[in-house]
Scaffold this active site. Structure first.
Site, mmCIF file in Angstrom:
data_model
loop_
_atom_site.group_PDB
_atom_site.id
_atom_site.type_symbol
_atom_site.label_atom_id
_atom_site.label_comp_id
_atom_site.label_asym_id
_atom_site.label_seq_id
_atom_site.Cartn_x
_atom_site.Cartn_y
_atom_site.Cartn_z
ATOM 1 N N THR A 1 -7.845 7.212 -2.791
ATOM 2 C CA THR A 1 -8.821 6.104 -3.787
ATOM 3 C C THR A 1 -9.524 5.067 -2.703
ATOM 4 O OG1 THR A 1 -8.965 4.521 -5.372
ATOM 5 C CG2 THR A 1 -6.771 4.630 -4.126
ATOM 6 N N ASP A 2 -10.698 4.929 -3.334
ATOM 7 C CA ASP A 2 -11.427 3.791 -2.630
ATOM 8 C C ASP A 2 -10.873 2.531 -2.603
ATOM 9 O OD1 ASP A 2 -12.066 3.404 -5.218
ATOM 10 O OD2 ASP A 2 -14.320 3.153 -5.145
ATOM 11 N N GLU A 3 -10.005 2.329 -3.759
ATOM 12 C CA GLU A 3 -9.325 1.079 -3.689
ATOM 13 C C GLU A 3 -8.302 0.479 -2.686
ATOM 14 O OE1 GLU A 3 -7.430 0.040 -7.560
ATOM 15 O OE2 GLU A 3 -8.944 1.134 -8.710
ATOM 16 N N LEU B 1 5.028 15.921 -15.842
ATOM 17 C CA LEU B 1 4.425 15.612 -17.188
ATOM 18 C C LEU B 1 5.065 14.197 -17.817
ATOM 19 C CD1 LEU B 1 4.906 19.112 -19.236
ATOM 20 C CD2 LEU B 1 2.844 18.187 -17.904
ATOM 21 N N GLU C 1 1.115 7.728 -10.166
ATOM 22 C CA GLU C 1 0.872 6.810 -11.060
ATOM 23 C C GLU C 1 -0.408 6.140 -10.810
ATOM 24 O OE1 GLU C 1 2.575 5.827 -13.698
ATOM 25 O OE2 GLU C 1 4.343 7.171 -13.415
ATOM 26 N N LYS D 1 -1.027 3.449 -2.559
ATOM 27 C CA LYS D 1 -1.672 4.496 -2.322
ATOM 28 C C LYS D 1 -2.254 4.350 -0.772
ATOM 29 C CE LYS D 1 -3.468 7.493 -4.380
ATOM 30 N NZ LYS D 1 -3.197 8.994 -4.636
ATOM 31 N N ASP E 1 -8.725 -11.820 -18.197
ATOM 32 C CA ASP E 1 -9.039 -10.804 -16.952
ATOM 33 C C ASP E 1 -7.599 -10.439 -16.469
ATOM 34 O OD1 ASP E 1 -10.798 -9.530 -14.949
ATOM 35 O OD2 ASP E 1 -11.419 -11.369 -14.092
ATOM 36 N N LYS F 1 -7.968 4.124 -19.729
ATOM 37 C CA LYS F 1 -8.952 3.678 -18.675
ATOM 38 C C LYS F 1 -10.091 3.048 -19.476
ATOM 39 C CE LYS F 1 -6.181 5.168 -15.178
ATOM 40 N NZ LYS F 1 -6.055 6.422 -14.575
HETATM 41 P P1 NAD Z 1 -3.526 10.697 -14.006
HETATM 42 O O1 NAD Z 1 -2.609 9.642 -14.183
HETATM 43 O O2 NAD Z 1 -4.311 11.285 -15.007
HETATM 44 O O3 NAD Z 1 -2.509 12.101 -13.546
HETATM 45 C C1 NAD Z 1 -1.403 11.832 -12.766
HETATM 46 C C2 NAD Z 1 -0.739 13.393 -13.055
HETATM 47 O O4 NAD Z 1 0.491 13.125 -12.071
HETATM 48 C C3 NAD Z 1 0.002 13.465 -14.304
HETATM 49 O O5 NAD Z 1 -0.311 14.989 -14.907
HETATM 50 C C4 NAD Z 1 1.302 12.947 -14.148
HETATM 51 O O6 NAD Z 1 2.099 13.961 -15.035
HETATM 52 C C5 NAD Z 1 1.657 13.627 -12.656
HETATM 53 N N1 NAD Z 1 2.924 12.751 -12.077
HETATM 54 C C6 NAD Z 1 2.849 11.537 -12.081
HETATM 55 N N2 NAD Z 1 4.093 11.128 -11.540
HETATM 56 C C7 NAD Z 1 4.767 12.356 -11.045
HETATM 57 C C8 NAD Z 1 5.567 12.705 -10.332
HETATM 58 N N3 NAD Z 1 6.601 11.894 -9.860
HETATM 59 N N4 NAD Z 1 6.002 14.138 -10.135
HETATM 60 C C9 NAD Z 1 5.199 14.920 -10.388
HETATM 61 N N5 NAD Z 1 3.795 14.743 -10.957
HETATM 62 C C10 NAD Z 1 3.871 13.397 -11.471
HETATM 63 O O7 NAD Z 1 -4.374 10.676 -12.435
HETATM 64 P P2 NAD Z 1 -5.824 10.913 -12.154
HETATM 65 O O8 NAD Z 1 -6.835 9.712 -12.771
HETATM 66 O O9 NAD Z 1 -6.039 12.272 -12.307
HETATM 67 O O10 NAD Z 1 -5.795 10.857 -10.387
HETATM 68 C C11 NAD Z 1 -5.177 11.991 -9.765
HETATM 69 C C12 NAD Z 1 -5.117 11.291 -8.251
HETATM 70 O O11 NAD Z 1 -6.596 10.884 -8.037
HETATM 71 C C13 NAD Z 1 -4.164 9.967 -8.127
HETATM 72 O O12 NAD Z 1 -3.749 10.390 -6.677
HETATM 73 C C14 NAD Z 1 -5.116 9.016 -7.966
HETATM 74 O O13 NAD Z 1 -4.809 8.206 -7.238
HETATM 75 C C15 NAD Z 1 -6.485 9.702 -7.328
HETATM 76 N N6 NAD Z 1 -7.931 9.080 -7.612
HETATM 77 C C16 NAD Z 1 -7.998 8.691 -8.871
HETATM 78 C C17 NAD Z 1 -9.269 8.258 -9.323
HETATM 79 C C18 NAD Z 1 -9.780 8.103 -10.739
HETATM 80 O O14 NAD Z 1 -10.833 7.365 -10.983
HETATM 81 N N7 NAD Z 1 -9.057 8.380 -11.762
HETATM 82 C C19 NAD Z 1 -10.188 8.086 -8.275
HETATM 83 C C20 NAD Z 1 -9.820 8.140 -7.008
HETATM 84 C C21 NAD Z 1 -8.820 8.851 -6.683
HETATM 85 O O1 DAU Z 2 -11.858 3.240 -7.561
HETATM 86 C C1 DAU Z 2 -10.964 4.500 -8.061
HETATM 87 C C2 DAU Z 2 -9.796 4.071 -8.990
HETATM 88 O O2 DAU Z 2 -10.458 3.910 -10.453
HETATM 89 C C3 DAU Z 2 -8.835 5.002 -9.250
HETATM 90 O O3 DAU Z 2 -7.979 5.076 -8.084
HETATM 91 C C4 DAU Z 2 -7.551 4.585 -10.374
HETATM 92 O O4 DAU Z 2 -6.768 5.570 -10.481
HETATM 93 C C5 DAU Z 2 -8.326 4.465 -11.344
HETATM 94 O O5 DAU Z 2 -7.769 4.039 -12.562
HETATM 95 C C6 DAU Z 2 -9.813 3.479 -11.501
HETATM 96 O O6 DAU Z 2 -9.493 2.274 -11.227
HETATM 97 P P1 DAU Z 2 -10.015 1.019 -11.905
HETATM 98 O O7 DAU Z 2 -9.084 -0.196 -12.180
HETATM 99 O O8 DAU Z 2 -11.452 0.660 -11.645
HETATM 100 O O9 DAU Z 2 -10.347 1.609 -13.284
HETATM 101 P P2 DAU Z 2 -10.112 1.215 -15.062
HETATM 102 O O10 DAU Z 2 -10.802 2.408 -15.755
HETATM 103 O O11 DAU Z 2 -8.895 0.864 -15.367
HETATM 104 O O12 DAU Z 2 -11.011 -0.013 -14.915
HETATM 105 C C7 DAU Z 2 -12.340 0.295 -14.708
HETATM 106 C C8 DAU Z 2 -13.150 -1.319 -14.934
HETATM 107 O O13 DAU Z 2 -12.995 -1.856 -16.140
HETATM 108 C C9 DAU Z 2 -12.343 -2.262 -13.978
HETATM 109 O O14 DAU Z 2 -13.196 -3.231 -13.451
HETATM 110 C C10 DAU Z 2 -11.448 -3.043 -15.360
HETATM 111 C C11 DAU Z 2 -12.410 -2.750 -16.394
HETATM 112 N N1 DAU Z 2 -11.704 -2.723 -17.659
HETATM 113 C C12 DAU Z 2 -10.583 -1.831 -17.697
HETATM 114 C C13 DAU Z 2 -9.957 -1.809 -18.951
HETATM 115 C C14 DAU Z 2 -8.801 -0.515 -19.089
HETATM 116 C C15 DAU Z 2 -12.072 -3.593 -18.730
HETATM 117 O O15 DAU Z 2 -12.796 -4.431 -18.583
HETATM 118 N N2 DAU Z 2 -11.336 -3.676 -19.899
HETATM 119 C C16 DAU Z 2 -10.118 -2.579 -20.093
HETATM 120 O O16 DAU Z 2 -9.693 -2.470 -21.166
#
Ligand code: NAD
Ligand code: DAU
Length: 351
Positions: free
Chosen positions: A132-134, A37, A86, A161, A287, A196
């Site tokens: 992640t694809d990153e 949490l 994270e 990652k 940026d 996000k």
């Molecule tokens: P999020 O940040 O919304 O959630 C992360 C969760 O992990 C939270 O509930 C947090 O409390 C918990 N957490 C963080 N540190 C912790 C710790 N030390 N111990 C236990 N719990 C902990 O993340 P999300 O966007 O749901 O992403 C989940 C997973 O999917 C991640 O591994 C992320 O890299 C991957 N992922 C995310 C995206 C995306 O677009 N959001 C895309 C591809 C992969």
């Molecule tokens: O590709 C998968 C990844 O997508 C995950 O692994 C990450 O956990 C997830 O956070 C996400 O990463 P991005 O950096 O792509 O997502 P974000 O929503 O932060 O940003 C999406 C795009 O928008 C990116 O090109 C940055 C831009 N952006 C983001 C923010 C927060 C803006 O232009 N303005 C903003 O305020």
């Protein structure tokens, strides 16, 4: 035999959709949700299933060996679906160490616990690492990431990652631990934390605040509805080949500026605003450092081998997402009124 599945990070955005899906679809499984949490974890995400008989929440940090050891001692864990991380790139730029601790060390603590408790008898066991694809870096105008694309992470988040992916594969090759990894593109949908891009923009449009677009808004992301990701995770957990990697993507590339304009159009309709009203809020800001230009996933392997396909068109998914945020005002307000406000001020003051 009941299966016991440990899901880490289940109170977060994607994790909560995965927990809900498993709790509802598999009443014969015991689902444990281990989550520290952090600011990103929110048990309100799971309020509808929290009393289910096959669900248990455990508050704990995956970097804490004592905590993880106790979970493996207390429960006969058959499978791990590891999402805790994270996850925000901007935060990784201002505080890399938190990412190193949770994403790398935390993953190794879990791998060690699984290795020790399964004691070489890996029948029916699986460690599924969500990535992640990153990790593949940044594309130019052409091409797609496949499972064979060489790793080239470029932010502290993606480097952490990538490191965890390598460690998961190392435990497979060295100790025979049955693992599977999936690398997914950008998710969107309900419960997405409003730091996000999409939920931040929805919140700002609703409140008539500037929509911060980094650089020229030309960066491209491949967007996937979060429940389609959860469906892919379900499929890979049950049918994926141990040792394999699967790419998951939406086949849905959008330049940030085009995405925001579509979102503004949807919001104008939903908020009964004149067409073009919300677009006036678009504000170009400084940026992101090292901002990756383009991500795009080739998910042919997952589609061909396991029969997965994304179910929602983007406009439909985005409209569903906007509807969810507009009817879950309290969820958003509770987040935006807390520490988030301080983060927001710090993150955007110089942009
Ligand atoms: P999020 O940040 O919304 O959630 C992360 C969760 O992990 C939270 O509930 C947090 O409390 C918990 N957490 C963080 N540190 C912790 C710790 N030390 N111990 C236990 N719990 C902990 O993340 P999300 O966007 O749901 O992403 C989940 C997973 O999917 C991640 O591994 C992320 O890299 C991957 N992922 C995310 C995206 C995306 O677009 N959001 C895309 C591809 C992969
Ligand atoms: O590709 C998968 C990844 O997508 C995950 O692994 C990450 O956990 C997830 O956070 C996400 O990463 P991005 O950096 O792509 O997502 P974000 O929503 O932060 O940003 C999406 C795009 O928008 C990116 O090109 C940055 C831009 N952006 C983001 C923010 C927060 C803006 O232009 N303005 C903003 O305020």
């Amino acid at each position: 035999m009941r299966k016991t599945i440990l899901i880490t990070g289940g109170a977060g955005f994607i994790g909560s959709h995965v927990v809900r899906r498993f709790v509802k679809n598999y009443p014969e499984y015991n689902i444990l949700n281990l989550d520290a949490l952090t600011y990103a974890g929110n048990l309100e995400n799971l309020i509808d299933i929290e009393k289910s008989l096959n669900y248990k929440f455990i508050k704990g940090d995956i970097t804490d060996e004592v905590v993880v050891e106790k979970v493996f001692n207390d429960f006969p864990i058959d499978g791990v679906i590891h999402l805790a991380a994270e996850s925000h790139v901007d935060r990784s730029i201002s505080d890399p160490m938190a990412f190193i601790k949770t994403n790398i060390l935390g993953t190794v603590v879990l791998l060690n616990a699984a290795k020790q408790h399964w004691k070489g008898n890996f029948e029916g066991k699986l460690f599924y690492h969500i990535s992640t694809d990153e990790v593949y870096g940044s594309l130019g105008d052409e091409g797609l990431f496949t499972e064979e694309t060489a790793y080239d992470p470029r932010s502290p988040y993606s480097a952490s990652k990538a490191s965890s992916d390598h460690l998961v594969r190392a435990y497979h090759h060295t100790y025979g631990l049955p693992v599977v990894i999936s690398n997914c593109s950008n998710n969107y949908g309900p419960n997405h934390f409003p730091e996000k891009f999409i939920p931040l923009a929805i919140n700002n449009i609703k409140n008539g605040k500037p929509i911060p677009v980094y650089g020229k808004g030309e960066n491209v992301r491949d967007w996937l509805y979060v429940e389609d990701h959860a469906a892919a995770i379900d499929l890979i957990f049950h049918k994926g080949e141990p040792g394999d990697t699967y790419n998951i993507g939406g086949n849905n590339e959008w330049k940030n500026i085009d995405l925001i304009k579509l979102l503004c159009t949807i919001m104008d309709t939903k908020l009964n605003r004149a067409t073009g009203e919300s677009e006036k809020l678009i504000t170009y800001v400084k940026d992101r450092a090292g901002h990756d230009l383009r991500y795009a996933i080739d998910s042919t392997k997952l589609q061909k081998e396991l029969g997965w396909t994304p179910s929602l068109q983007f406009e439909e998914g985005l409209t569903k997402t906007v509807d969810w945020y507009l009817s879950n005002q309290k969820w958003l307000d509770d987040i935006v009124s807390g520490n988030y406000q301080q983060y927001y001020n710090e993150q955007y003051q110089n942009r």
